[in-house]
Design a protein around this motif. Structure first.
Motif, PDB file in Angstrom:
ATOM      1  N   PHE A   1     -11.968   0.540   1.677  1.00 50.66           N
ATOM      2  CA  PHE A   1     -10.535   0.252   1.601  1.00 50.66           C
ATOM      3  C   PHE A   1      -9.825   0.759   2.859  1.00 50.66           C
ATOM      4  CE2 PHE A   1      -6.254   1.673   0.630  1.00 50.66           C
ATOM      5  CZ  PHE A   1      -5.702   0.627  -0.083  1.00 50.66           C
ATOM      6  N   TRP A   2     -10.118   1.992   3.225  1.00 51.02           N
ATOM      7  CA  TRP A   2      -9.423   2.621   4.349  1.00 51.02           C
ATOM      8  C   TRP A   2      -9.759   1.920   5.669  1.00 51.02           C
ATOM      9  CZ3 TRP A   2      -5.344   4.871   5.701  1.00 51.02           C
ATOM     10  CH2 TRP A   2      -5.255   5.587   6.894  1.00 51.02           C
TER      11      TRP A   2
ATOM     12  N   GLU B   1     -16.384  -8.112   0.748  1.00 51.45           N
ATOM     13  CA  GLU B   1     -15.608  -7.979  -0.478  1.00 51.45           C
ATOM     14  C   GLU B   1     -15.583  -9.299  -1.245  1.00 51.45           C
ATOM     15  OE1 GLU B   1     -12.035  -5.788   0.227  1.00 51.45           O
ATOM     16  OE2 GLU B   1     -11.061  -6.661  -1.532  1.00 51.45           O
TER      17      GLU B   1
ATOM     18  N   GLN C   1     -10.643  -1.127   6.054  1.00 51.51           N
ATOM     19  CA  GLN C   1      -9.983  -2.436   6.041  1.00 51.51           C
ATOM     20  C   GLN C   1      -8.528  -2.280   6.489  1.00 51.51           C
ATOM     21  OE1 GLN C   1     -11.729  -5.558   4.324  1.00 51.51           O
ATOM     22  NE2 GLN C   1     -10.544  -6.068   6.116  1.00 51.51           N
ATOM     23  N   ARG C   2      -7.881  -1.208   6.030  1.00 46.49           N
ATOM     24  CA  ARG C   2      -6.477  -0.985   6.388  1.00 46.49           C
ATOM     25  C   ARG C   2      -6.329  -0.613   7.861  1.00 46.49           C
ATOM     26  NH1 ARG C   2      -7.152  -2.798   2.140  1.00 46.49           N
ATOM     27  NH2 ARG C   2      -5.641  -2.983   0.466  1.00 46.49           N
TER      28      ARG C   2
ATOM     29  N   ASP D   1       0.820  -1.206   0.000  1.00 44.98           N
ATOM     30  CA  ASP D   1       0.000   0.000   0.000  1.00 44.98           C
ATOM     31  C   ASP D   1       0.856   1.260   0.000  1.00 44.98           C
ATOM     32  OD1 ASP D   1      -2.320  -1.403  -0.044  1.00 44.98           O
ATOM     33  OD2 ASP D   1      -2.702  -1.276   2.104  1.00 44.98           O
TER      34      ASP D   1
ATOM     35  N   THR E   1     -13.456   5.849  -0.840  1.00 47.57           N
ATOM     36  CA  THR E   1     -12.497   4.792  -0.515  1.00 47.57           C
ATOM     37  C   THR E   1     -12.663   4.331   0.932  1.00 47.57           C
ATOM     38  OG1 THR E   1     -10.891   6.492   0.035  1.00 47.57           O
ATOM     39  CG2 THR E   1     -10.769   5.569  -2.177  1.00 47.57           C
TER      40      THR E   1
END
Lengths: 142, 129
Positions: free
Chosen positions: B26-27, B88, B29-30, A102, B23
């Motif tokens: 995605f964010w 997902e 999940q991170r 990432d 997003t």
């Protein structure tokens, strides 16, 4: 599903051309690891049932707790726990690899290859190490 | 007519896309994965420290404030992380509406039940009775 069929001028059905997919590629380690990340994630998803069972049993009382301990100590229970440990560590290390990606680092062929191997070797090594520690914590050889 | 060069793609993201969340998936999940690394290490230490102990000792350790807080953080963080991840996977592989919505709902139900049950057990161990 979308309709993948079209008709020719004579009206006969003709399958639409479909672009090549996974089956034409030689399996590579990075590609296998990508799907293994999903598989371990799914396994851990359902593995949370074990954690829930263990905690609910602990909250319920000694009898329920003894049942969990009996199951976890059985051969099948030990196999599931060993697999769970590996899946957890593999998903964790694979996740760290994705976090590195990432940041836009580690995309070179050499980098992504060693990171992939490190994920696999690390997860297996850590699993064995943790089980040795756990075995010793249980009192070692008796 | 072309757009002026100083306009960045941010302008287009302001609307946050068709899902109106940009997003966010995605964010989140991170964020939960970074927290998950730390909390997983904590969980492993806790589980190993409980190996071979009696029920009474396990109850005392799991119910002590520091351990209970770590366990609750692990449960909540993992529940959200696995909900996002399974969503997902479902959206990637299940395309027929009927099955897709059934799977998405099941995902939410499963995570809610497992997460709440685990959290409740920890709270009961902490507060007693």
């Amino acid at each position: 599903m979308a309709d993948y069929e079209a008709r020719t001028s004579s009206g006969a059905r003709r399958p639409r051309p479909i672009s090549p997919h996974l089956q034409i590629y030689r399996p590579m380690l990075t590609m296998v690891m990508s799907i293994v990340h999903r598989i371990t994630g799914s396994a851990l998803y359902f593995g949370m049932l074990l954690l829930a069972w263990w905690l609910i049993a602990a909250a319920s009382g000694p009898n329920a707790y003894a049942n969990v301990e009996w199951f976890m100590g059985s051969l099948i229970g030990q196999l599931i726990l060993f697999g769970y440990t590996w899946a957890l560590l593999h998903h964790m290390l694979g996740g760290i690899r994705h976090l590195v990606w990432d940041t836009l680092h580690g995309f070179d062929p050499a980098d992504r290859e060693w990171m992939t191997v490190a994920t696999l070797v690390g997860s297996i090594g850590l699993t064995v190490a943790l089980w040795v520690v756990g075995y010793l914590a249980m009192g070692g050889p008796r | 007519m072309t757009e002026p060069m100083f306009r960045t793609p941010l302008r287009r993201v302001r609307g946050l896309g068709a899902a109106r969340s940009g997003t966010g998936h995605f964010w989140h999940q991170r964020v939960t994965s970074v927290a998950g690394v730390l909390l997983t290490v904590a969980l492993i230490v806790i589980v190993i420290s409980l190996l071979g102990r009696s029920h009474a000792a396990a109850v005392q350790i799991l119910g002590s404030p520091l351990i209970a807080i770590l366990m609750l953080l692990f449960i909540i963080n993992t529940a959200y992380h696995m909900w996002l991840g399974m969503q997902e996977i479902i959206l990637d592989y299940v395309h027929e509406d009927k099955w897709k919505f059934l799977a998405l709902m099941s995902n939410t139900f499963f995570v809610s039940v497992v997460g709440l049950a685990s959290a409740f057990a920890i709270l009961k161990l902490s507060f007693g009775v």
